[in-house]
Structure formats: structure tokens, C-alpha cells
Scaffold this active site. Structure first.
Site, PDB file in Angstrom:
ATOM      1  N   ASP A  33       0.836  -1.194   0.000  1.00  0.00           N
ATOM      2  CA  ASP A  33       0.000   0.000   0.000  1.00  0.00           C
ATOM      3  C   ASP A  33       0.876   1.252   0.000  1.00  0.00           C
ATOM      4  O   ASP A  33       1.984   1.239   0.548  1.00  0.00           O
ATOM      5  CB  ASP A  33      -0.896  -0.039   1.257  1.00  0.00           C
ATOM      6  CG  ASP A  33      -2.088   0.890   1.147  1.00  0.00           C
ATOM      7  OD1 ASP A  33      -2.309   1.464   0.062  1.00  0.00           O
ATOM      8  OD2 ASP A  33      -2.798   1.051   2.159  1.00  0.00           O
ATOM      9  N   GLY A  34       0.375   2.329  -0.604  1.00  0.00           N
ATOM     10  CA  GLY A  34       1.044   3.628  -0.509  1.00  0.00           C
ATOM     11  C   GLY A  34       1.652   4.169  -1.789  1.00  0.00           C
ATOM     12  O   GLY A  34       2.324   5.204  -1.773  1.00  0.00           O
ATOM     13  N   ARG A  37      -0.021   7.589  -2.557  1.00  0.00           N
ATOM     14  CA  ARG A  37       0.430   8.648  -1.639  1.00  0.00           C
ATOM     15  C   ARG A  37       1.861   9.078  -1.918  1.00  0.00           C
ATOM     16  O   ARG A  37       2.199  10.249  -1.809  1.00  0.00           O
ATOM     17  CB  ARG A  37       0.338   8.156  -0.187  1.00  0.00           C
ATOM     18  CG  ARG A  37      -0.912   8.699   0.470  1.00  0.00           C
ATOM     19  CD  ARG A  37      -0.668   8.936   1.932  1.00  0.00           C
ATOM     20  NE  ARG A  37      -1.061   7.756   2.672  1.00  0.00           N
ATOM     21  CZ  ARG A  37      -0.694   7.526   3.917  1.00  0.00           C
ATOM     22  NH1 ARG A  37       0.106   8.369   4.548  1.00  0.00           N
ATOM     23  NH2 ARG A  37      -1.112   6.444   4.523  1.00  0.00           N
ATOM     24  N   ARG A  46      -0.746   9.209 -10.027  1.00  0.00           N
ATOM     25  CA  ARG A  46      -0.753   7.958  -9.259  1.00  0.00           C
ATOM     26  C   ARG A  46       0.013   6.834  -9.966  1.00  0.00           C
ATOM     27  O   ARG A  46       0.683   6.024  -9.314  1.00  0.00           O
ATOM     28  CB  ARG A  46      -2.192   7.497  -9.004  1.00  0.00           C
ATOM     29  CG  ARG A  46      -2.940   8.341  -7.985  1.00  0.00           C
ATOM     30  CD  ARG A  46      -4.382   7.843  -7.852  1.00  0.00           C
ATOM     31  NE  ARG A  46      -4.461   6.465  -7.381  1.00  0.00           N
ATOM     32  CZ  ARG A  46      -4.390   6.106  -6.103  1.00  0.00           C
ATOM     33  NH1 ARG A  46      -4.244   7.011  -5.171  1.00  0.00           N
ATOM     34  NH2 ARG A  46      -4.481   4.841  -5.769  1.00  0.00           N
ATOM     35  N   HIS A  50       2.732   3.615  -8.996  1.00  0.00           N
ATOM     36  CA  HIS A  50       2.630   2.176  -9.301  1.00  0.00           C
ATOM     37  C   HIS A  50       3.880   1.677 -10.015  1.00  0.00           C
ATOM     38  O   HIS A  50       4.360   0.587  -9.765  1.00  0.00           O
ATOM     39  CB  HIS A  50       1.399   1.894 -10.156  1.00  0.00           C
ATOM     40  CG  HIS A  50       0.107   2.157  -9.444  1.00  0.00           C
ATOM     41  ND1 HIS A  50      -0.126   1.724  -8.157  1.00  0.00           N
ATOM     42  CD2 HIS A  50      -1.012   2.811  -9.823  1.00  0.00           C
ATOM     43  CE1 HIS A  50      -1.343   2.096  -7.787  1.00  0.00           C
ATOM     44  NE2 HIS A  50      -1.908   2.759  -8.775  1.00  0.00           N
ATOM     45  N   THR A  79     -10.159  -7.458  -5.487  1.00  0.00           N
ATOM     46  CA  THR A  79     -11.408  -7.459  -6.257  1.00  0.00           C
ATOM     47  C   THR A  79     -12.118  -6.102  -6.116  1.00  0.00           C
ATOM     48  O   THR A  79     -12.988  -5.772  -6.907  1.00  0.00           O
ATOM     49  CB  THR A  79     -12.329  -8.598  -5.772  1.00  0.00           C
ATOM     50  OG1 THR A  79     -12.333  -8.622  -4.342  1.00  0.00           O
ATOM     51  CG2 THR A  79     -11.834  -9.947  -6.257  1.00  0.00           C
ATOM     52  N   ASN A  81     -10.455  -3.180  -6.263  1.00  0.00           N
ATOM     53  CA  ASN A  81      -9.697  -2.158  -6.991  1.00  0.00           C
ATOM     54  C   ASN A  81     -10.291  -1.777  -8.357  1.00  0.00           C
ATOM     55  O   ASN A  81      -9.911  -0.779  -8.951  1.00  0.00           O
ATOM     56  CB  ASN A  81      -8.238  -2.577  -7.189  1.00  0.00           C
ATOM     57  CG  ASN A  81      -7.440  -2.529  -5.890  1.00  0.00           C
ATOM     58  OD1 ASN A  81      -6.438  -3.219  -5.740  1.00  0.00           O
ATOM     59  ND2 ASN A  81      -7.866  -1.693  -4.942  1.00  0.00           N
ATOM     60  N   TRP A  82     -11.274  -2.568  -8.818  1.00  0.00           N
ATOM     61  CA  TRP A  82     -11.947  -2.245 -10.094  1.00  0.00           C
ATOM     62  C   TRP A  82     -12.666  -0.911  -9.995  1.00  0.00           C
ATOM     63  O   TRP A  82     -12.976  -0.289 -11.010  1.00  0.00           O
ATOM     64  CB  TRP A  82     -12.951  -3.339 -10.469  1.00  0.00           C
ATOM     65  CG  TRP A  82     -12.314  -4.663 -10.775  1.00  0.00           C
ATOM     66  CD1 TRP A  82     -12.359  -5.777  -9.990  1.00  0.00           C
ATOM     67  CD2 TRP A  82     -11.538  -5.015 -11.924  1.00  0.00           C
ATOM     68  NE1 TRP A  82     -11.655  -6.800 -10.589  1.00  0.00           N
ATOM     69  CE2 TRP A  82     -11.143  -6.355 -11.779  1.00  0.00           C
ATOM     70  CE3 TRP A  82     -11.138  -4.324 -13.077  1.00  0.00           C
ATOM     71  CZ2 TRP A  82     -10.369  -7.026 -12.725  1.00  0.00           C
ATOM     72  CZ3 TRP A  82     -10.361  -4.982 -14.014  1.00  0.00           C
ATOM     73  CH2 TRP A  82      -9.985  -6.335 -13.837  1.00  0.00           C
ATOM     74  N   ARG A 205       1.963  -4.818   6.263  1.00  0.00           N
ATOM     75  CA  ARG A 205       1.225  -3.822   5.471  1.00  0.00           C
ATOM     76  C   ARG A 205       1.968  -2.504   5.526  1.00  0.00           C
ATOM     77  O   ARG A 205       2.280  -2.011   6.627  1.00  0.00           O
ATOM     78  CB  ARG A 205      -0.202  -3.638   5.972  1.00  0.00           C
ATOM     79  CG  ARG A 205      -0.963  -2.617   5.106  1.00  0.00           C
ATOM     80  CD  ARG A 205      -2.449  -2.582   5.327  1.00  0.00           C
ATOM     81  NE  ARG A 205      -3.080  -1.722   4.315  1.00  0.00           N
ATOM     82  CZ  ARG A 205      -4.349  -1.797   3.953  1.00  0.00           C
ATOM     83  NH1 ARG A 205      -5.139  -2.703   4.501  1.00  0.00           N
ATOM     84  NH2 ARG A 205      -4.834  -0.970   3.037  1.00  0.00           N
TER      85      ARG A 205
HETATM   86  C1  V0D Z   1       0.893  -2.071  -8.537  1.00  0.00           C
HETATM   87  C2  V0D Z   1       2.570  -2.291  -6.083  1.00  0.00           C
HETATM   88  C3  V0D Z   1       3.763  -6.754 -10.269  1.00  0.00           C
HETATM   89  C4  V0D Z   1       1.099  -2.546  -6.052  1.00  0.00           C
HETATM   90  C5  V0D Z   1       3.350  -3.208  -6.977  1.00  0.00           C
HETATM   91  C6  V0D Z   1      -2.622  -4.816 -11.228  1.00  0.00           C
HETATM   92  C7  V0D Z   1       0.253  -2.146  -7.212  1.00  0.00           C
HETATM   93  C8  V0D Z   1       3.142  -2.951  -8.445  1.00  0.00           C
HETATM   94  C9  V0D Z   1       2.638  -7.381 -10.751  1.00  0.00           C
HETATM   95  C10 V0D Z   1       2.510  -8.706 -11.341  1.00  0.00           C
HETATM   96  C11 V0D Z   1       1.351  -4.314  -9.519  1.00  0.00           C
HETATM   97  C12 V0D Z   1       1.353  -9.473 -11.215  1.00  0.00           C
HETATM   98  C13 V0D Z   1       1.246 -10.726 -11.761  1.00  0.00           C
HETATM   99  C14 V0D Z   1       2.315 -11.247 -12.447  1.00  0.00           C
HETATM  100  C15 V0D Z   1       3.452 -10.530 -12.611  1.00  0.00           C
HETATM  101  C16 V0D Z   1       3.551  -9.263 -12.056  1.00  0.00           C
HETATM  102  C17 V0D Z   1       1.626  -6.470 -10.502  1.00  0.00           C
HETATM  103  C18 V0D Z   1      -0.454  -5.606 -10.396  1.00  0.00           C
HETATM  104  C19 V0D Z   1       0.003  -4.458  -9.790  1.00  0.00           C
HETATM  105  C20 V0D Z   1      -1.863  -5.832 -10.667  1.00  0.00           C
HETATM  106  F1  V0D Z   1       2.238 -12.491 -12.975  1.00  0.00           F
HETATM  107  N1  V0D Z   1       3.469  -5.552  -9.770  1.00  0.00           N
HETATM  108  N2  V0D Z   1       2.155  -5.360  -9.903  1.00  0.00           N
HETATM  109  N3  V0D Z   1       0.332  -6.599 -10.747  1.00  0.00           N
HETATM  110  N4  V0D Z   1       1.793  -3.172  -8.887  1.00  0.00           N
END
Ligand code: V0D
Length: 257
Positions: A33-34, A37, A46, A50, A79, A81-82, A205
């Protein structure tokens, strides 16, 4: 060496408390999380948060693997986050593609195996493809399991598990008395992992919120809960060691015989 201008940070004192000879949790779960922010603080969109969050995933996964962690479960997308703006959801759905292109070669080198829990079939096709490719390309790796909780919700997981159990009972494959914590744990999404690593010893967290937010409700029955104010993009190997040190300290005081 001349170190007058070195920017190398002094080791923070908590590194001293972290002890590699003490128990390293086999399974660590993290609610990342964060990101939003972190970006807001820098007046960035945002999605920039990410992006930075993905880099943190790479660093923390490497650090955990080096420490001998068996399973690292990361809550990437719930689920719920949609409900975020379409543009943000679309960007998030491209992250696994980016991750696959840039990080899977490293994972293969590090012997890390990618795994995903969640309702993958509800994701856009290009996202599903990247996820399945990451799983497939790393399926023969025997080191740490890097497990993404993606489009995951714990209550939904428990309901799906209950339906599976009910089906087995209806078909006569399972007796009512045989519904135990063990047979139930088998049909949860984490049932694909070895029994001794299914449940995390510690749930971390980031970003200061002290909630579980529908993550691994069954699996954290006995887990240590560790909350830190650090934002996910600022989280690093040192933060991970700090969390493990806290687990080791609590374990020494309350655990065992
Ligand atoms: C964004 C911070 C890796 C949280 C980390 C939307 C939110 C980076 C994956 C990932 C996200 C997922 C499956 C996979 C390989 C990589 C990822 C999401 C968000 C989902 F097989 N980072 N990451 N997936 N964030």
C-alpha cells in the site's frame, strides 16, 4: 578509500537485531500500500507511484529470495480495486506485461517461481497472457515462490472453497465428518502450496493503514501482523529485515515451548 564525500548510509541499528541464524519466516505476505500517496507527495500522477511500486517488488523479491524465504505473497490488486478510475485500472493491467518483459529473465536466473492466486479469468486477455507466461517460464524453478494475489478477495476465496467442498459432499466423494481444517485448506487457492508453507508467519502492510482488507483471512489466523508507515515505493531490503527482526523478537518472547 577516500570516503569524505561518500553518500553511503550508515547501517540502521535494527540490522543488529536481525539475526540470520534465527528463524526466517517461510512465508511472508505483504499488502503493498502507498503508491498513490508516494506519487502525491511528489506531485506526480498515481501511475508513477505504481511504476515505482514494481521496482520495489523486484528489489524485495530478490532480498527475500536471498534470505531463504520459501513463499512471498504480494497483494497486487484486490477485487475492490476495479472501482478505481478506468485510466488507473488500465495502467495496472499493463503492469504484469511490463513485469514479464523486464523481470522474468532475472527471476529465472534467481531460480524464483512465479505463482498467482485470484480470479485470473476475469482479467483482460493481454494481462492473463502475461501472467500465464510468467508462470510458465518459471515453472521449473525450485527456489522461492513469488506469489501475486491478483484480483483476489479472501471472502470470495472462502466461498469458492465452500462450493468445492459442497460439490464433493454432494457427489459422495467427501463425508461430512471429513470436512476438516486440513481438507478445507486444500481447496483454498493457497492449497497449491506445500502444507508447511501455506500460511504466512507474518503479514506486512505498508503505508500506515492497520487493516486486513479482505486478504488471506483464513491463512493469517496465527500470523504476526506488522504495520509500517513506510510507503510501498520506499520499502526496501532494510524494511524487510526490520519486519523479520520484529517477527523474530516476538517469536522469541511468545513462541515455542
Ligand atoms: C501495482 C505495487 C507486479 C502494487 C506493486 C494490477 C500495485 C506494483 C505485478 C505482477 C502491480 C502481477 C502478476 C504477475 C506478474 C507481475 C503487478 C499488479 C500491480 C496488478 F504475474 N506488480 N504489480 N500486478 N503493482
Amino acid at each position: 578509500m577516500f570516503t569524505l564525500f561518500s553518500r553511503k548510509r550508515k547501517k540502521k541499528s535494527v540490522d543488529l537485531e536481525f539475526d540470520e541464524s534465527l528463524e526466517i519466516p517461510k512465508h511472508i505476505a505483504i499488502i503493498m500500500d502507498g503508491n498513490g500517496r508516494w506519487a502525491k507527495k511528489r506531485k506526480l500522477p498515481r501511475i508513477a507511484g505504481h511504476k515505482e511500486g514494481v521496482n520495489t517488488v523486484k528489489k524485495v523479491a530478490k532480498a527475500a529470495s536471498k534470505l531463504g524465504v520459501k513463499v512471498l505473497t504480494l497483494y497486487a490488486f484486490s477485487t475492490e480495486n476495479w472501482q478505481r478510475p478506468d485510466s488507473e485500472v488500465n495502467f495496472l493491467m499493463k503492469l504484469p506485461v511490463d513485469f514479464f518483459d523486464n523481470f522474468v529473465p532475472d527471476l529465472i536466473k534467481e531460480n524464483v517461481k512465479v505463482s498467482v492466486i485470484g480470479y485470473i479469468d476475469e482479467l483482460p486477455k493481454h494481462t492473463q497472457k502475461a501472467v500465464l507466461q510468467a508462470i510458465d517460464k518459471t515453472k521449473n524453478n525450485t527456489g522461492m515462490i513469488l506469489n501475486f494475489a491478483f484480483n483476489y478477495g479472501s471472502r470470495a476465496e472462502i466461498l469458492t472453497a465452500t462450493q468445492k467442498i459442497a460439490k464433493k459432499v454432494a457427489k459422495g466423494e467427501l463425508k461430512l465428518d471429513a470436512i476438516t481444517e486440513e481438507t478445507f485448506s486444500d481447496v483454498l487457492m493457497t492449497g497449491v502450496f506445500r502444507k508447511d508453507v501455506r500460511d504466512p508467519e507474518i503479514l506486512i502492510r505498508s503505508s500506515g493503514e492497520e487493516r486486513i482488507s479482505n486478504f488471506l483471512l483464513w491463512q493469517i489466523a496465527y500470523s504476526e501482523l506488522y504495520f509500517t508507515d513506510e510507503l510501498w515505493p520506499d520499502f526496501d531490503e532494510h524494511s524487510l529485515k526490520k519486519a523479520i527482526a520484529s517477527y523474530q523478537k516476538r517469536n522469541r518472547r511468545f513462541g515455542g515451548i
